[in-house]
Design an enzyme around this catalytic site. Structure first.
Site, PDB file in Angstrom:
ATOM      1  N   GLU A 188       0.802  -1.219   0.000  1.00 11.59           N
ATOM      2  CA  GLU A 188       0.000   0.000   0.000  1.00 11.59           C
ATOM      3  C   GLU A 188       0.845   1.285   0.000  1.00 11.59           C
ATOM      4  O   GLU A 188       0.898   1.994   0.996  1.00 11.59           O
ATOM      5  CB  GLU A 188      -0.940  -0.006   1.206  1.00 11.59           C
ATOM      6  CG  GLU A 188      -1.915  -1.158   1.220  1.00 11.59           C
ATOM      7  CD  GLU A 188      -2.835  -1.140   2.434  1.00 11.59           C
ATOM      8  OE1 GLU A 188      -2.716  -0.219   3.269  1.00 11.59           O
ATOM      9  OE2 GLU A 188      -3.671  -2.043   2.559  1.00 11.59           O
ATOM     10  N   GLU A 209      -5.677  -8.275   0.389  1.00 12.20           N
ATOM     11  CA  GLU A 209      -6.149  -8.166   1.768  1.00 12.20           C
ATOM     12  C   GLU A 209      -7.637  -7.843   1.758  1.00 12.20           C
ATOM     13  O   GLU A 209      -8.109  -7.054   0.945  1.00 12.20           O
ATOM     14  CB  GLU A 209      -5.443  -7.047   2.549  1.00 12.20           C
ATOM     15  CG  GLU A 209      -4.030  -7.311   2.983  1.00 12.20           C
ATOM     16  CD  GLU A 209      -3.477  -6.135   3.806  1.00 12.20           C
ATOM     17  OE1 GLU A 209      -4.280  -5.410   4.449  1.00 12.20           O
ATOM     18  OE2 GLU A 209      -2.253  -5.944   3.784  1.00 12.20           O
ATOM     19  N   TRP A 258      -7.165 -10.718   6.009  1.00 11.06           N
ATOM     20  CA  TRP A 258      -6.427 -10.029   7.063  1.00 11.06           C
ATOM     21  C   TRP A 258      -7.224 -10.190   8.348  1.00 11.06           C
ATOM     22  O   TRP A 258      -8.351  -9.753   8.416  1.00 11.06           O
ATOM     23  CB  TRP A 258      -6.266  -8.546   6.704  1.00 11.06           C
ATOM     24  CG  TRP A 258      -5.396  -7.839   7.690  1.00 11.06           C
ATOM     25  CD1 TRP A 258      -5.794  -7.223   8.849  1.00 11.06           C
ATOM     26  CD2 TRP A 258      -3.979  -7.685   7.626  1.00 11.06           C
ATOM     27  NE1 TRP A 258      -4.718  -6.718   9.509  1.00 11.06           N
ATOM     28  CE2 TRP A 258      -3.592  -6.981   8.777  1.00 11.06           C
ATOM     29  CE3 TRP A 258      -3.007  -8.090   6.707  1.00 11.06           C
ATOM     30  CZ2 TRP A 258      -2.259  -6.658   9.031  1.00 11.06           C
ATOM     31  CZ3 TRP A 258      -1.690  -7.766   6.972  1.00 11.06           C
ATOM     32  CH2 TRP A 258      -1.322  -7.055   8.108  1.00 11.06           C
TER      33      TRP A 258
END
Length: 604
Positions: free
Chosen positions: A272, A489, A540
């Site tokens: 990210e 995720e 996640w």
């Protein structure tokens, strides 16, 4: 060594006597200033980087002194695993698991090469932050020194302590029947200073970790960087605000890849990079972190876009080296953070707001899938604040990924700001600058888009219907050159889970179980019904961990972690997750799944 009591007394007597004699001396003292110079000091004007050439034990100790006292876990050596049970306590018939959401794909069977598993990150789960020669990262510093930055004032010093408990964790993954584990490497465990000599103990730890994963038959999906920049690089030149970071990251990446490529199923260079906005630009530059060249001023916008610029360059250099020089064959990309965005109305202004949100999230790092450059919306709004890529750099960036990875958690509505997009763009002090769009988790009629999560993840609502069109949008409209996509995720934090006092209250995490089932159903629908080449999905998280500025109080884990005993307990959401993959043909060998019929399916 300190002075003895007698010596300290002698010093006091001598000093008092000398002061008395000086008081009786009426002659003016002679001052010699020929050997002194006078200047003006202004630490905020610092622009020269500090050389990083001292890699001594003393310098490492100095870095840890910056961080402050570290808490050490009771378990502080690698633990051999104990036998896992043949079955775990799990939901029964009195309250069974959440049923399927999309009946049209109930019988679809995924291909054997569909990549799936659970995810974590080094800083969030490892603990043992100063053990065995590791250097501090910026995220070791911030919880200790940035006052009130963490919601519950906890640190990552111990967390889930997986540095010492990884063998039990890996055996648990095997016993549950989980195919793959997506995790990150701690940069400062390998290079304590971010550059310079390698830490042999840290390397040995990861050698053992990869070997243990392989012995347990778990596929390794590896992220090179998940936000834990070595602190020494902040001290030396401001880390991601300087081009120097590119060479240091590439050097680190090459070492890790050369050592562990044989174990790895897929590589992510960065997790990210959008964190350059909502993490990096908020760091306390000019206080506990240096603010070289003043890039942290003005809300950190300059720092934000320098960080993104050098991140993408570092990724592209690693990718091209891996493919063209090292001749690596594993798929490589980076993980993106973005969510599905709907227009708040049918107005042209709100449609433009949606475009701007997408450009400032995915488009910012989308040059890989376009022309190697930034979207025009960023260039026209930010002007000189946005760094410029050379023609050679654009060519380096373009095509530097094998697939798209998206951490897709939720859905938003977007609207133009109250004063309009044009007025916002023209005013850098506008609170909505530079995106100049307003996002909300509430529909235009005022009803929330889905159930809320924990207060520590106020940005997250359970919105299963959004992920399916989002995957189509990315691959068919926004980046039509993307060959395949992985949901790298997705996850949910049950509200107030940390406030429960008993294990039974914690383990039936209904909102998370519902989220898991509904998201996976919609991901599968995107593949089967919409023709999106979705090739993987990762939940996640492997267990409760340290959630950055939310600390330890916000829980995303499919397993509960007792922070005192370090015991892990699978929650209902874990069995929901396992059951889903078994029902779609990929739960082979699992001993803990809830049984489902396997007849009448069509392989997709």
């Amino acid at each position: 060594m300190g002075l003895s009591s007698a010596a300290r007394l002698a010093v006091v007597i001598f000093t008092a006597s000398a002061l008395a004699q000086n008081a009786n001396n009426t002659a003016s003292p002679t001052i010699t200033s020929a050997s002194y110079t006078t200047t003006t000091f202004n630490y905020s004007a610092a622009s020269t980087y500090l050389p990083l050439t001292d890699f001594s034990n003393e310098q490492l100790a100095f870095l840890w002194d910056q961080v402050g006292p570290i808490v050490t876990a009771a378990i502080n050596t690698t633990v051999s695993p104990t036998p896992e049970p043949t079955s775990y306590p799990k939901p029964g018939w009195v309250h069974p698991l959440v049923p399927a959401y999309v009946p049209e794909v109930a019988d679809a069977v995924l291909p054997d090469d569909f990549l799936w598993g659970v995810a974590s990150a080094a800083f969030q789960v490892e603990g043992a932050v100063d053990a065995e020669g590791k250097g501090p990262s910026v995220w070791d510093l911030l919880p200790h020194r940035w006052v009130n930055a963490i919601a519950d004032n906890t640190t990552g010093d111990i967390s889930a302590n997986s540095y010492y408990l990884y063998k039990q964790d890996n055996l648990r993954l095997k016993n549950l029947g989980i195919q793959s584990y997506s995790f990150s490497i701690g940069w400062a465990r390998i290079f304590p200073f971010g550059r310079g000599p390698i830490n042999g103990q840290g390397v040995q730890h990861y050698d053992d970790f990869f070997d243990d994963l392989e012995q347990n038959g778990i596929k390794a999906v590896v992220t090179l960087f998940h936000w834990d920049t070595p602190l020494a690089l902040f001290d030396s030149y401001g880390a991601w605000t300087s081009e120097d970071i590119v060479a240091d990251f590439v050097n680190y990446a090459k070492y890790v890849i050369e050592r562990y490529d044989k174990y790895t199923t897929a590589w992510y260079t960065f997790n990210e990079p959008q964190y350059c906005n909502w993490r990096f630009s908020q760091y306390p530059f000019g206080t506990i972190l240096p603010d070289y060249n003043g890039v942290g001023k003005g809300g950190g916008i300059r720092a934000q876009y320098l960080c993104g610029h050098y991140t993408l360059l570092a990724h592209a250099e690693v990718y091209k080296w891996y493919k063209n020089v090292y001749k690596g064959t594993k798929p490589m990309t980076f993980k993106n953070s973005a969510n599905y965005v709907l227009a708040n109305s049918t107005s042209a202004a709100d449609a433009e707001a949606v475009q701007r949100v997408n450009d400032y999230n995915m488009g910012w790092f989308g040059g890989v899938w376009t022309d190697g450059d930034y979207p025009e919306t960023l260039r026209s709004t930010l002007g000189d604040t946005l760094p410029t890529y050379t023609a050679e750099q654009k060519a380096l960036i373009k095509g530097a990924a094998d697939f798209y990875a998206i951490d897709a958690y939720t859905t938003y509505y977007a609207a133009a700001p109250p004063n309009g997009i044009a007025a916002c763009v023209a005013n850098r002090s506008d609170p909505n600058f530079p995106v100049c769009a307003v996002s909300d988790s509430v529909a235009p009629d005022g009803f929330p888009l889905g159930p809320n999560s924990d207060a520590g993840a106020s940005w997250l609502y359970s919105t299963p219907g959004g992920v399916r069109p989002f995957l189509s949008f990315i691959t068919k409209e926004y980046f039509p050159t993307v060959p395949s996509i992985v949901v790298s995720e997705f996850g949910f934090a049950d509200p107030a889970e940390s406030q429960f006092s008993t294990l039974p209250q914690i383990l039936w995490d209904l909102r998370r179980a519902d989220y898991i089932q509904s998201y996976l159903d919609n991901i599968l629908a995107a593949r089967v019904l919409d023709g999106v080449n979705v090739t993987g999905a990762f939940a996640w998280a492997i267990y409760d961990n340290y959630e950055w500025t939310s600390g330890l109080g916000t829980k995303f884990g499919l397993q509960y972690v007792n922070l005192t005993s370090q015991e892990r307990h699978p929650k209902a959401s874990m069995f929901q997750f396992l059951n889903w993959f078994q029902s779609h043909g990929l739960g082979k060998g699992s001993t803990a799944n809830v049984s489902v019929p396997t007849y009448g399916r069509v392989r997709m």
